[in-house]
Write a protein that holds these residues in place. Sequence first.
Motif, PDB file in Angstrom:
ATOM      1  N   VAL A  65      -5.728   0.966 -16.920  1.00 59.53           N
ATOM      2  CA  VAL A  65      -5.748   0.499 -18.314  1.00 59.53           C
ATOM      3  C   VAL A  65      -7.075  -0.173 -18.638  1.00 59.53           C
ATOM      4  N   ASN A  66      -7.516  -1.100 -17.756  1.00 61.01           N
ATOM      5  CA  ASN A  66      -8.763  -1.835 -18.005  1.00 61.01           C
ATOM      6  C   ASN A  66      -9.844  -1.535 -16.973  1.00 61.01           C
ATOM      7  N   GLN A  67      -9.560  -0.579 -16.055  1.00 61.16           N
ATOM      8  CA  GLN A  67     -10.484  -0.259 -14.961  1.00 61.16           C
ATOM      9  C   GLN A  67     -10.841  -1.505 -14.154  1.00 61.16           C
ATOM     10  N   ILE A  68      -9.830  -2.354 -13.962  1.00 54.83           N
ATOM     11  CA  ILE A  68     -10.018  -3.593 -13.220  1.00 54.83           C
ATOM     12  C   ILE A  68      -8.649  -4.056 -12.738  1.00 54.83           C
ATOM     13  N   ILE A  69      -8.613  -4.832 -11.674  1.00 46.60           N
ATOM     14  CA  ILE A  69      -7.343  -5.316 -11.144  1.00 46.60           C
ATOM     15  C   ILE A  69      -6.658  -6.201 -12.177  1.00 46.60           C
ATOM     16  N   ALA A  70      -5.432  -5.848 -12.530  1.00 45.99           N
ATOM     17  CA  ALA A  70      -4.659  -6.664 -13.475  1.00 45.99           C
ATOM     18  C   ALA A  70      -4.219  -7.931 -12.756  1.00 45.99           C
ATOM     19  N   ASN A  71      -4.622  -9.103 -13.284  1.00 48.21           N
ATOM     20  CA  ASN A  71      -4.305 -10.341 -12.571  1.00 48.21           C
ATOM     21  C   ASN A  71      -3.379 -11.256 -13.352  1.00 48.21           C
ATOM     22  N   ASP A  72      -2.593 -10.672 -14.289  1.00 48.75           N
ATOM     23  CA  ASP A  72      -1.546 -11.485 -14.903  1.00 48.75           C
ATOM     24  C   ASP A  72      -0.419 -11.685 -13.887  1.00 48.75           C
ATOM     25  N   LEU A  73       0.457 -12.636 -14.163  1.00 47.03           N
ATOM     26  CA  LEU A  73       1.472 -13.051 -13.193  1.00 47.03           C
ATOM     27  C   LEU A  73       2.320 -11.886 -12.695  1.00 47.03           C
ATOM     28  N   PHE A  74       2.894 -11.094 -13.617  1.00 47.69           N
ATOM     29  CA  PHE A  74       3.828 -10.045 -13.215  1.00 47.69           C
ATOM     30  C   PHE A  74       3.123  -8.883 -12.525  1.00 47.69           C
ATOM     31  N   SER A  75       1.909  -8.556 -12.960  1.00 53.37           N
ATOM     32  CA  SER A  75       1.153  -7.485 -12.301  1.00 53.37           C
ATOM     33  C   SER A  75       0.795  -7.865 -10.869  1.00 53.37           C
ATOM     34  N   MET A  76       0.429  -9.136 -10.664  1.00 56.70           N
ATOM     35  CA  MET A  76       0.095  -9.582  -9.313  1.00 56.70           C
ATOM     36  C   MET A  76       1.324  -9.598  -8.411  1.00 56.70           C
ATOM     37  N   LEU A  77       2.479 -10.002  -8.956  1.00 59.61           N
ATOM     38  CA  LEU A  77       3.719  -9.948  -8.179  1.00 59.61           C
ATOM     39  C   LEU A  77       4.033  -8.519  -7.753  1.00 59.61           C
ATOM     40  N   SER A  78       3.855  -7.584  -8.676  1.00 59.90           N
ATOM     41  CA  SER A  78       4.100  -6.180  -8.379  1.00 59.90           C
ATOM     42  C   SER A  78       3.169  -5.694  -7.280  1.00 59.90           C
ATOM     43  N   LEU A  79       1.893  -6.063  -7.354  1.00 59.33           N
ATOM     44  CA  LEU A  79       0.917  -5.646  -6.347  1.00 59.33           C
ATOM     45  C   LEU A  79       1.268  -6.228  -4.982  1.00 59.33           C
ATOM     46  N   VAL A  80       1.651  -7.497  -4.948  1.00 59.22           N
ATOM     47  CA  VAL A  80       2.010  -8.143  -3.682  1.00 59.22           C
ATOM     48  C   VAL A  80       3.170  -7.410  -3.012  1.00 59.22           C
ATOM     49  N   PHE A  81       4.213  -7.099  -3.787  1.00 61.12           N
ATOM     50  CA  PHE A  81       5.378  -6.461  -3.166  1.00 61.12           C
ATOM     51  C   PHE A  81       5.143  -4.977  -2.878  1.00 61.12           C
ATOM     52  N   LEU A  82       4.177  -4.373  -3.544  1.00 65.24           N
ATOM     53  CA  LEU A  82       3.779  -3.021  -3.140  1.00 65.24           C
ATOM     54  C   LEU A  82       3.155  -3.066  -1.751  1.00 65.24           C
ATOM     55  N   VAL A  83       2.259  -4.027  -1.537  1.00 63.43           N
ATOM     56  CA  VAL A  83       1.628  -4.169  -0.216  1.00 63.43           C
ATOM     57  C   VAL A  83       2.683  -4.475   0.844  1.00 63.43           C
ATOM     58  N   TYR A 143      -1.482 -13.027   1.273  1.00 59.88           N
ATOM     59  CA  TYR A 143      -0.213 -13.521   0.732  1.00 59.88           C
ATOM     60  C   TYR A 143       0.928 -12.571   1.096  1.00 59.88           C
ATOM     61  N   SER A 144       0.667 -11.276   1.058  1.00 64.50           N
ATOM     62  CA  SER A 144       1.699 -10.295   1.384  1.00 64.50           C
ATOM     63  C   SER A 144       2.146 -10.428   2.840  1.00 64.50           C
ATOM     64  N   LEU A 145       1.189 -10.526   3.747  1.00 63.76           N
ATOM     65  CA  LEU A 145       1.528 -10.666   5.158  1.00 63.76           C
ATOM     66  C   LEU A 145       2.297 -11.948   5.423  1.00 63.76           C
ATOM     67  N   LEU A 146       1.877 -13.040   4.787  1.00 59.42           N
ATOM     68  CA  LEU A 146       2.559 -14.306   5.022  1.00 59.42           C
ATOM     69  C   LEU A 146       3.911 -14.353   4.324  1.00 59.42           C
ATOM     70  N   THR A 147       4.093 -13.547   3.270  1.00 57.95           N
ATOM     71  CA  THR A 147       5.423 -13.401   2.675  1.00 57.95           C
ATOM     72  C   THR A 147       6.356 -12.689   3.639  1.00 57.95           C
ATOM     73  N   VAL A 148       5.847 -11.636   4.284  1.00 58.83           N
ATOM     74  CA  VAL A 148       6.635 -10.949   5.311  1.00 58.83           C
ATOM     75  C   VAL A 148       7.006 -11.924   6.426  1.00 58.83           C
ATOM     76  N   ALA A 149       6.052 -12.790   6.812  1.00 65.19           N
ATOM     77  CA  ALA A 149       6.332 -13.790   7.849  1.00 65.19           C
ATOM     78  C   ALA A 149       7.439 -14.742   7.401  1.00 65.19           C
ATOM     79  N   ALA A 150       7.435 -15.119   6.122  1.00 61.99           N
ATOM     80  CA  ALA A 150       8.486 -16.000   5.609  1.00 61.99           C
ATOM     81  C   ALA A 150       9.846 -15.316   5.681  1.00 61.99           C
ATOM     82  N   PHE A 151       9.898 -14.014   5.314  1.00 66.10           N
ATOM     83  CA  PHE A 151      11.153 -13.260   5.424  1.00 66.10           C
ATOM     84  C   PHE A 151      11.609 -13.177   6.884  1.00 66.10           C
ATOM     85  N   GLN A 152      10.648 -12.927   7.775  1.00 71.63           N
ATOM     86  CA  GLN A 152      10.982 -12.836   9.201  1.00 71.63           C
ATOM     87  C   GLN A 152      11.527 -14.166   9.713  1.00 71.63           C
TER      88      GLN A 152
END
Length: 275
Positions: A65-83, A143-152
């Motif tokens: 959309v903007n040819q740049i990483i979307a860094n609004d709250l919901f877009s970043m949450l989506s990116l984190v859980f994709l990783v 953040y994604s890796l440490l989120t996985v660690a929190a789940f573990q």
Amino acid sequence: MLFSLTIFNTLTVVSALLYIIGACLIVVNLNSTEPTFKSQRQWVLISAILAIVIHTSLVAHSYSVNQIIANDLFSMLSLVFLVIGLLFIISAANQSIETLSIIIFPFSALAVLLNFNNASPPLPTSNLDGGLQAHIILSVLSYSLLTVAAFQSILLSLQEKQLHNRHPSRLINCLPPMQLMESLLFRTIFLGMLLLTFALASGFIFLDDIFAQHLVHKTFLSIIAWVLFAALLGGRYFFGWRGQKAVKWTYGGYFALMLAYFGSKFVLQMLLNQG
């Protein structure tokens, strides 16, 4: 890759449903009197792969959309859980960790659904050059890796408590041995900590003032998280920390990191309506 709003919303719902189906397959198998883990594993992985492929296309759309990483709250949450989903698939190729999907996939579905109607994420208020985008990517990966660690750590805590009670549930019986779970936890924390170190270093290099008013709380909390995870790894190496002590330190570090990454963004974007 650009979608119309209708297609974007349809793919959003489909991806979320596939995540939920994957988690439900685990629940159904755990409640079955004759669990079929081989068949279950196959269908869980198929639903996960399909969900992640669609999820990836949604994140690619947001970037386009903007040819740049979307860094609004919901877009970043989506990116984190994709990783996180990608990490799950990579790990599941070598180890039987499908049970983790009971925790991971519902959150992944929620992260996707929060972007419903968000086909045109807002343009970042500041110019994100290559260095800053690298900083964001490193931050998301750590953040994604440490989120996985929190789940573990949640599963490890449940596993240890139920084994002490000598009446483990079917869920606990489906998990890898506790020693392997603990080893996986510290390996994940080490990798996440390494990426967090690079993320903080790149922030000092590429941000004009990492202690500026709108960044100071994020920087301070990220450094606290780094110190807590470093203390945990040091305690593990020098004093053999494990079990509930390791779990509590993981919770503390992750809570500080969660406030750093999403707490400040939530306050600025959702409460103060700032970009």
